[in-house]
Scaffold this motif. Structure first.
Motif, PDB file in Angstrom:
ATOM      1  N   UNK A  13     -56.319 -51.533 -36.209  1.00 23.18           N
ATOM      2  CA  UNK A  13     -56.679 -50.881 -34.956  1.00 23.18           C
ATOM      3  C   UNK A  13     -55.521 -51.045 -33.989  1.00 23.18           C
ATOM      4  N   UNK A  14     -54.967 -49.937 -33.596  1.00 31.96           N
ATOM      5  CA  UNK A  14     -53.830 -49.945 -32.679  1.00 31.96           C
ATOM      6  C   UNK A  14     -54.164 -49.088 -31.459  1.00 31.96           C
ATOM      7  N   UNK A  49     -48.769 -52.428 -39.648  1.00 30.03           N
ATOM      8  CA  UNK A  49     -49.738 -51.472 -39.111  1.00 30.03           C
ATOM      9  C   UNK A  49     -50.784 -51.077 -40.155  1.00 30.03           C
ATOM     10  N   UNK A  50     -50.578 -51.527 -41.403  1.00 34.48           N
ATOM     11  CA  UNK A  50     -51.461 -51.143 -42.500  1.00 34.48           C
ATOM     12  C   UNK A  50     -52.223 -52.369 -43.009  1.00 34.48           C
ATOM     13  N   UNK A  83     -46.553 -45.780 -32.061  1.00 29.26           N
ATOM     14  CA  UNK A  83     -45.522 -45.036 -32.803  1.00 29.26           C
ATOM     15  C   UNK A  83     -45.989 -44.476 -34.147  1.00 29.26           C
ATOM     16  N   UNK A  84     -46.926 -45.145 -34.817  1.00 25.52           N
ATOM     17  CA  UNK A  84     -47.411 -44.644 -36.114  1.00 25.52           C
ATOM     18  C   UNK A  84     -48.086 -43.286 -35.949  1.00 25.52           C
ATOM     19  N   UNK A  85     -48.870 -43.125 -34.889  1.00 33.59           N
ATOM     20  CA  UNK A  85     -49.519 -41.833 -34.645  1.00 33.59           C
ATOM     21  C   UNK A  85     -48.479 -40.743 -34.420  1.00 33.59           C
ATOM     22  N   UNK A 104     -44.866 -48.299 -47.043  1.00 31.12           N
ATOM     23  CA  UNK A 104     -45.205 -49.682 -46.695  1.00 31.12           C
ATOM     24  C   UNK A 104     -44.204 -50.264 -45.704  1.00 31.12           C
ATOM     25  N   UNK A 105     -42.924 -50.036 -45.936  1.00 32.72           N
ATOM     26  CA  UNK A 105     -41.911 -50.588 -45.028  1.00 32.72           C
ATOM     27  C   UNK A 105     -41.910 -49.858 -43.678  1.00 32.72           C
TER      28      UNK A 105
END
Length: 176
Positions: A80-81, A145-146, A86-88, A139-140
């Motif tokens: 949960x971020x 975030x995962x 930044x991932x979004x 993954x990297x």
């Protein structure tokens, strides 16, 4: 415009979209005949649907064996971020699609999900080694975030993008 006219337009669009989903390569004349519309009406509806982005595009459904590619799926469960992380931004800007392309990966579908997993990625790769390379890149890229990342290979495609696999009888033998 009366409601009945709007409903008629909506129903006509839905009918045409259904025919395009069956075969988007069909001629305007054949589509018109199947829908019971004039050529001009079909052309106008298609142009309107493309302009308002109801139809995003068209594509071919290919035979992986003939193009020497395999299908893979990744399911991603993220931490949960906060909104706007930044991932979004990477997902929306398709960063992984671009990085995958550099290693021979073609991302077919990328979807945010509601449920046990948060993100679904369907892609083509020449082999499992290339798919695992993409998995490691993923993954990297999203380290920290995962929570969980699953990689799966498609064994038999029964139906893709609404099309039944024409080789399904042959492929059925793989399941026996």
């Amino acid at each position: 415009m009366p409601k009945s006219s709007r409903k008629k337009i909506y129903d006509d669009e839905k009918k045409l979209i259904h025919e395009l989903q069956i075969n988007s390569n069909e001629s305007i004349d054949k589509l018109a005949k199947k829908c019971g519309f004039s050529r001009q009406k079909v052309w106008r509806i298609i142009k309107r649907l493309e302009k308002n982005k109801t139809i995003w595009g068209y594509h071919a459904v290919d035979d992986n064996e003939k193009i020497k590619m395999n299908n893979y799926i990744m399911l991603v469960k993220g931490k949960t971020l906060p909104i706007g992380n930044p991932a979004e931004k990477d997902i929306v800007e398709r960063t992984m699609d671009k990085q995958g392309k550099d290693i021979g990966i073609f991302v077919e579908d990328s979807m945010w999900l509601h449920g046990e997993y948060d993100w679904f990625v369907s892609f083509k790769a020449k082999d499992l080694k290339a798919a695992k390379q993409f998995y490691e890149l993923f993954t990297s890229q999203y380290s920290g975030k995962i929570l969980e990342l699953k990689l799966m290979e498609t064994i038999v495609t029964v139906k893709k993008d609404g099309f039944e696999n024409p080789k399904i009888i042959e492929n059925k033998k793989l399941l026996e």
